[in-house]
Motif scaffolding. Structure first.
Motif, PDB file in Angstrom:
ATOM      1  N   GLN A 141      -3.826  10.827   3.585  1.00 32.71           N
ATOM      2  CA  GLN A 141      -3.036  11.586   4.560  1.00 32.71           C
ATOM      3  C   GLN A 141      -3.313  11.074   5.970  1.00 32.71           C
ATOM      4  O   GLN A 141      -2.389  10.933   6.791  1.00 32.71           O
ATOM      5  N   LEU A 142      -4.571  10.789   6.261  1.00 31.23           N
ATOM      6  CA  LEU A 142      -4.951  10.244   7.570  1.00 31.23           C
ATOM      7  C   LEU A 142      -4.265   8.910   7.820  1.00 31.23           C
ATOM      8  O   LEU A 142      -3.677   8.678   8.879  1.00 31.23           O
ATOM      9  N   VAL A 143      -4.322   8.016   6.823  1.00 26.86           N
ATOM     10  CA  VAL A 143      -3.767   6.673   6.999  1.00 26.86           C
ATOM     11  C   VAL A 143      -2.250   6.722   7.125  1.00 26.86           C
ATOM     12  O   VAL A 143      -1.664   6.155   8.058  1.00 26.86           O
ATOM     13  N   LEU A 144      -1.581   7.416   6.194  1.00 29.77           N
ATOM     14  CA  LEU A 144      -0.120   7.454   6.230  1.00 29.77           C
ATOM     15  C   LEU A 144       0.372   8.212   7.456  1.00 29.77           C
ATOM     16  O   LEU A 144       1.388   7.846   8.068  1.00 29.77           O
ATOM     17  N   GLY A 145      -0.333   9.270   7.848  1.00 36.17           N
ATOM     18  CA  GLY A 145       0.052  10.012   9.042  1.00 36.17           C
ATOM     19  C   GLY A 145       0.026   9.141  10.282  1.00 36.17           C
ATOM     20  O   GLY A 145       0.926   9.215  11.137  1.00 36.17           O
ATOM     21  N   THR A 146      -0.987   8.286  10.397  1.00 38.38           N
ATOM     22  CA  THR A 146      -1.073   7.400  11.554  1.00 38.38           C
ATOM     23  C   THR A 146       0.009   6.324  11.499  1.00 38.38           C
ATOM     24  O   THR A 146       0.596   5.963  12.526  1.00 38.38           O
TER      25      THR A 146
ATOM     26  N   ALA B 279       0.821  -1.216   0.000  1.00 38.45           N
ATOM     27  CA  ALA B 279       0.000   0.000   0.000  1.00 38.45           C
ATOM     28  C   ALA B 279       0.851   1.261   0.000  1.00 38.45           C
ATOM     29  O   ALA B 279       0.438   2.292  -0.560  1.00 38.45           O
ATOM     30  N   LEU B 280       2.031   1.205   0.617  1.00 36.84           N
ATOM     31  CA  LEU B 280       2.814   2.410   0.869  1.00 36.84           C
ATOM     32  C   LEU B 280       3.088   3.255  -0.370  1.00 36.84           C
ATOM     33  O   LEU B 280       2.856   4.470  -0.351  1.00 36.84           O
ATOM     34  N   PRO B 281       3.584   2.695  -1.508  1.00 38.29           N
ATOM     35  CA  PRO B 281       3.853   3.558  -2.663  1.00 38.29           C
ATOM     36  C   PRO B 281       2.597   4.219  -3.218  1.00 38.29           C
ATOM     37  O   PRO B 281       2.647   5.360  -3.679  1.00 38.29           O
ATOM     38  N   TRP B 282       1.467   3.530  -3.147  1.00 38.92           N
ATOM     39  CA  TRP B 282       0.213   4.123  -3.637  1.00 38.92           C
ATOM     40  C   TRP B 282      -0.264   5.219  -2.689  1.00 38.92           C
ATOM     41  O   TRP B 282      -0.772   6.258  -3.129  1.00 38.92           O
ATOM     42  N   LEU B 283      -0.105   4.994  -1.391  1.00 36.83           N
ATOM     43  CA  LEU B 283      -0.478   6.028  -0.426  1.00 36.83           C
ATOM     44  C   LEU B 283       0.386   7.271  -0.606  1.00 36.83           C
ATOM     45  O   LEU B 283      -0.114   8.404  -0.546  1.00 36.83           O
ATOM     46  N   GLU B 284       1.673   7.075  -0.845  1.00 39.50           N
ATOM     47  CA  GLU B 284       2.576   8.220  -1.049  1.00 39.50           C
ATOM     48  C   GLU B 284       2.147   9.032  -2.277  1.00 39.50           C
ATOM     49  O   GLU B 284       2.176  10.270  -2.246  1.00 39.50           O
ATOM     50  N   LYS B 285       1.763   8.355  -3.347  1.00 34.92           N
ATOM     51  CA  LYS B 285       1.308   9.073  -4.549  1.00 34.92           C
ATOM     52  C   LYS B 285       0.062   9.901  -4.251  1.00 34.92           C
ATOM     53  O   LYS B 285      -0.050  11.052  -4.670  1.00 34.92           O
ATOM     54  N   SER B 286      -0.875   9.299  -3.539  1.00 33.91           N
ATOM     55  CA  SER B 286      -2.112  10.006  -3.220  1.00 33.91           C
ATOM     56  C   SER B 286      -1.864  11.175  -2.275  1.00 33.91           C
ATOM     57  O   SER B 286      -2.436  12.258  -2.428  1.00 33.91           O
ATOM     58  N   VAL B 287      -0.995  10.949  -1.288  1.00 35.49           N
ATOM     59  CA  VAL B 287      -0.662  12.017  -0.340  1.00 35.49           C
ATOM     60  C   VAL B 287      -0.028  13.196  -1.070  1.00 35.49           C
ATOM     61  O   VAL B 287      -0.302  14.360  -0.757  1.00 35.49           O
TER      62      VAL B 287
END
Length: 339
Positions: A126-131, A110-118
């Motif tokens: 932002q909520l998920v990666l921040g936590t 999930a991490l690379p996709w979350l970084e792109k979205s962030v």
């Protein structure tokens, strides 16, 4: 023209039976059916286009499986269709694919996709990666960046981000908070403008845009554990000036001290609660309750499930004032929960 549209139009032309109509007409027809509540018809419009490779139809079909509308609820199939669309550059699908991976416990994927979205300013990611950054959950701990991302998500109006930000404020140092606030301002200046509508069938009107609900449809990250706050350095010591030794007082006869009276138990009969932490393991929540129960005599424990997280709450207090006093007495980070 998308790849999916080329494949579909080519198949129609070879059949010699149907006229070569634009693929977007079918996608739009599905959206119209969805808006009228005819989910089965919407899925019927999108499925052949999704199979042929149309990214918008794939995204819409994934939404249907995610919500269980027109098809059985199937998070696995939703994840699969989000992935197909995301790999074609469908931004919304990329957002949802990263969140679906996180919810399925595939945090490394999930991490690379979350970084792109962030990077594009998507509040849920932002909520998920921040936590994740705050808890060191699958990534190295980074308190300033965690605070910055949660600040941005909260500023967008995401209520769960505002609640989590309030919890962060109870843990991080003033220095980390200051760094995080500065970083949040930097992110705000770097936020890209909204992407224009695509000229192909991927126009906004050809998608099923479902607001993120406060249910399991939106992955809720692990809450900040009250039992394990971030490690802080030792408090700075203060050297005391030397004072002359006072003369020893005359000895006095020892008198047995009377034990301090125990506080009267508070009978908790109302609907107000206090939240004393959130834990991945209910056993940890029960351990936390055993630590604080003596300070909240009369309160009852509640172990509320939220996905894979168990929230420890105590109740029920008759008023917000009673709940506030209970928070002060608990001696651990505490959040008031209204009825």
């Amino acid at each position: 023209m998308t790849v999916g549209r080329k494949l579909l139009v080519g198949a129609i032309a070879l059949s010699g039976v149907f006229a070569a109509v634009p693929a977007y007409a079918d996608v739009k027809a599905g959206v119209d059916a969805w808006g009228k509540g005819d989910y089965a018809r919407a899925v019927g419009e999108w499925r052949p286009l999704a199979i042929a490779g149309d990214a918008d139809a794939q995204f819409n079909l994934a939404q249907a499986y995610k919500l269980g509308r027109g098809v059985p609820l199937d998070p696995g199939l939703a994840e699969s269709w989000f992935r197909k669309a995301a790999l074609q550059g469908h931004l919304q699908a990329g957002d949802n694919y990263g969140l679906a991976l996180f919810q399925a416990g595939k945090k490394t994927d999930a991490l690379p996709w979350l970084e792109k979205s962030v990077a594009r300013g998507e509040p849920r990611t932002q909520l998920v990666l921040g936590t994740m950054l705050f808890n060191g959950d699958g990534v190295p701990r980074d308190f300033p960046r965690a605070y910055a991302l949660m600040t941005r998500a909260s500023a967008s109006g995401l209520q769960s981000a505002s609640q989590t930000l309030a919890q962060m404020d109870q843990y991080i140092s003033p220095a980390d908070r200051e760094k995080g606030t500065a970083l949040a301002q930097q992110y705000a200046l770097q936020a890209p403008p909204a992407a224009p509508s695509r000229s192909t069938v991927g126009a906004t009107s050809a998608r099923v845009d479902v607001p993120a609900p406060r249910t399991a449809e939106t992955p809720r990250p692990t809450r900040l554990p009250a039992s394990s706050p971030p490690a802080r350095g030792p408090a700075p010591t203060r050297e005391l000036a030397a004072k002359p030794t006072p003369p020893k007082p005359a000895p006095v006869k020892a008198v047995a001290a009377k034990p301090a009276p125990k506080p009267a138990p508070v009978k908790a009969t109302g609907n107000w609660r206090v939240q004393l932490g959130a834990f991945r393991d209910q056993g940890n929540a029960e351990t936390q309750w055993n630590k604080v129960r003596g300070r909240l005599r009369g309160a009852q424990p509640f172990y509320t499930k939220a996905g894979t997280v168990t929230r420890l709450q105590a109740g029920g207090f008759a008023s917000k004032a009673d709940a506030t006093r209970a928070c002060s007495a608990a001696g651990v980070p505490c959040v008031i929960v209204a009825p």
